[in-house]
Design a protein around this motif. Structure first.
Motif, PDB file in Angstrom:
ATOM      1  N   GLY A 258       0.785  -1.224   0.000  1.00  6.53           N
ATOM      2  CA  GLY A 258       0.000   0.000   0.000  1.00  6.53           C
ATOM      3  C   GLY A 258       0.815   1.271   0.000  1.00  6.53           C
ATOM      4  O   GLY A 258       0.292   2.354  -0.287  1.00  6.53           O
ATOM      5  N   PHE A 259       2.093   1.186   0.309  1.00  5.23           N
ATOM      6  CA  PHE A 259       2.965   2.366   0.295  1.00  5.23           C
ATOM      7  C   PHE A 259       3.615   2.452  -1.084  1.00  5.23           C
ATOM      8  O   PHE A 259       4.598   1.771  -1.372  1.00  5.23           O
ATOM      9  N   THR A 260       3.056   3.305  -1.925  1.00  6.77           N
ATOM     10  CA  THR A 260       3.456   3.323  -3.335  1.00  6.77           C
ATOM     11  C   THR A 260       3.860   4.696  -3.857  1.00  6.77           C
ATOM     12  O   THR A 260       4.123   4.841  -5.045  1.00  6.77           O
ATOM     13  N   SER A 261       3.885   5.715  -2.994  1.00  6.94           N
ATOM     14  CA  SER A 261       4.227   7.076  -3.437  1.00  6.94           C
ATOM     15  C   SER A 261       5.564   7.497  -2.836  1.00  6.94           C
ATOM     16  O   SER A 261       5.615   7.962  -1.688  1.00  6.94           O
ATOM     17  N   SER A 279       4.960   6.952   0.837  1.00  6.88           N
ATOM     18  CA  SER A 279       3.694   7.263   1.499  1.00  6.88           C
ATOM     19  C   SER A 279       2.554   6.414   0.959  1.00  6.88           C
ATOM     20  O   SER A 279       2.569   5.976  -0.195  1.00  6.88           O
ATOM     21  N   GLN A 280       1.590   6.199   1.810  1.00  6.10           N
ATOM     22  CA  GLN A 280       0.336   5.557   1.453  1.00  6.10           C
ATOM     23  C   GLN A 280      -0.692   6.676   1.362  1.00  6.10           C
ATOM     24  O   GLN A 280      -1.089   7.260   2.366  1.00  6.10           O
ATOM     25  N   VAL A 281      -1.108   6.985   0.149  1.00  8.10           N
ATOM     26  CA  VAL A 281      -1.952   8.154  -0.099  1.00  8.10           C
ATOM     27  C   VAL A 281      -3.352   7.693  -0.486  1.00  8.10           C
ATOM     28  O   VAL A 281      -3.499   6.849  -1.384  1.00  8.10           O
ATOM     29  N   ILE A 294       6.520   6.424   5.600  1.00 10.72           N
ATOM     30  CA  ILE A 294       7.565   5.647   6.253  1.00 10.72           C
ATOM     31  C   ILE A 294       8.897   5.971   5.594  1.00 10.72           C
ATOM     32  O   ILE A 294       8.948   6.291   4.396  1.00 10.72           O
ATOM     33  N   PHE A 295       9.985   5.944   6.369  1.00 14.98           N
ATOM     34  CA  PHE A 295      11.326   6.191   5.835  1.00 14.98           C
ATOM     35  C   PHE A 295      11.985   4.869   5.451  1.00 14.98           C
ATOM     36  O   PHE A 295      11.884   3.875   6.176  1.00 14.98           O
ATOM     37  N   VAL A 296      12.677   4.895   4.304  1.00 13.08           N
ATOM     38  CA  VAL A 296      13.405   3.725   3.817  1.00 13.08           C
ATOM     39  C   VAL A 296      14.856   4.131   3.576  1.00 13.08           C
ATOM     40  O   VAL A 296      15.131   5.189   2.997  1.00 13.08           O
TER      41      VAL A 296
END
Length: 362
Positions: A258-261, A279-281, A294-296
């Motif tokens: 779900g975190f694709t941005s 981000s999950q927008v 979230i930070f990667v």
């Protein structure tokens, strides 16, 4: 990080108490000013705050502006009331920038500070008959003595060029052929048509694999990062290119479902690490919780990624590395303030209730 976020800020700007471990920072080694921004609740104005690193003196000025950038011993910004490029000094004096300016026939001015803050590149875009855009690009040192035009682009239909990064390794200005107005539709900055301009020879070249990917990017001194959708999983991959085109690598996605941005990539000074946000927008018309991010951390040597924070609410905007690349300062679009993320354990600490821009020396 030298002399930033002084103990004084704890009393003047911080909205929550901090422990001594979180606020202890190196002592000032030379005079200078920490610079912060406070936005009005209705976002109608901005308070620009200067705090003297050695004496604790506080100066502030209220303005309506955007794109605040540290340049030399002042802050350059675009004044929304006067529609002109201005600069504000720590004594709160404001004047037109002496050579980066918007003339009557200029539609937009964009700029990039580089060379450790000792030089600036800027573009002036004009709209011609039929709506076509033409852009002139200039570079200069701080005092304007070496100001020169380095590129003329256009006319193009709906496209203007922008300076986005600088490589000291190749002495090239990285630029983008930017579709005008498209940024309004994305959570984070996306890039299309990246190319390099040699500031010595004036030669142009397209960057490696630069074609149809309108996606996030990151810029190091010798590397270019691209963040296309994952080819094998939900999330985003990281593609790593050497700026000279000699090497291409890929790192598989580490983001949760779900975190694709992705966006806001920050590359370390040695080009070994990259930190970015995913981000999950919420999608229009689809019921979902609020935006989460979230930070990667991507290791560009081992080609591995890892999550270095828990999900939090809002879109994050990175400010700078600190603690010798052991932490990062960032802001959040839903909460006015500045936070620090410690990479070793993912701990996030609020540092100030204002947005930290950086430090002016001298």
């Amino acid at each position: 990080m030298k002399a930033t976020i002084l103990w004084l800020i704890t009393f003047m700007l911080v909205s929550a108490p901090l422990s001594a471990q979180d606020t202890a920072l190196p002592e000032a080694e030379q005079p200078g000013w920490d610079v912060f921004i406070r936005k009005d609740e209705d976002d109608a104005g901005t308070e620009l705050v200067f705090i003297n690193i050695l004496t604790g003196e506080i100066n502030s000025v209220n303005i309506r502006g955007e794109r605040f950038t540290l340049l030399g011993n002042a802050v350059i910004y675009y004044d929304l009331d006067e529609e002109q490029v201005k600069q504000a000094a720590p004594d709160t004096s404001i004047r037109d920038h002496p050579f980066v300016s918007k003339s009557a026939d200029t539609e937009r001015v964009d700029w990039l500070v580089f060379g450790g803050g000792q030089a600036i590149a800027w573009t002036a875009t004009l709209r011609g008959d039929g709506g076509t855009l033409s852009t002139s690009t200039y570079v200069s040192d701080l005092d304007g003595a070496d100001s020169r035009e380095v590129l003329v682009d256009g006319p193009r239909e709906g496209v203007r060029v922008l300076p986005v990064a600088f490589s000291a390794a190749t002495n090239e200005l990285i630029m983008e052929a930017h579709p005008d107005g498209i940024s309004n539709y994305f959570s984070y900055r996306q890039y299309a048509g990246l190319f390099a301009l040699d500031l010595v020879e004036g030669a142009l070249r397209q960057l490696p694999d630069e074609s149809g990917c309108y996606c996030a990017a990151g810029f190091g001194d010798r590397v270019l990062l691209r963040f296309p959708p994952s080819s094998s999983a939900d999330g985003v991959d990281v593609k790593v290119y050497s700026l000279d085109g000699s090497q291409k690598m890929a790192i598989e996605s580490a983001a949760p479902a779900g975190f694709t941005s992705p966006g806001e990539a920050l590359v370390s000074a040695d080009d070994n690490l990259a930190l970015y946000i995913v981000s999950q927008v919420p999608v229009q018309g689809v019921v979902r919780d609020e935006t989460r991010s979230i930070f990667v951390l991507a290791d560009l040597q081992s080609l591995e990624q890892s999550l270095v924070s828990n999900p939090f609410t809002g879109l994050a905007r990175r400010v700078r590395w600190t603690e010798d690349h052991g932490a990062v300062l960032f802001t959040n679009d839903q909460q006015l303030g500045t936070w620090k993320l410690r990479l070793s354990d993912g701990k996030i600490t609020e540092l100030a209730s204002a947005l930290y821009l950086g430090s002016l020396q001298g």
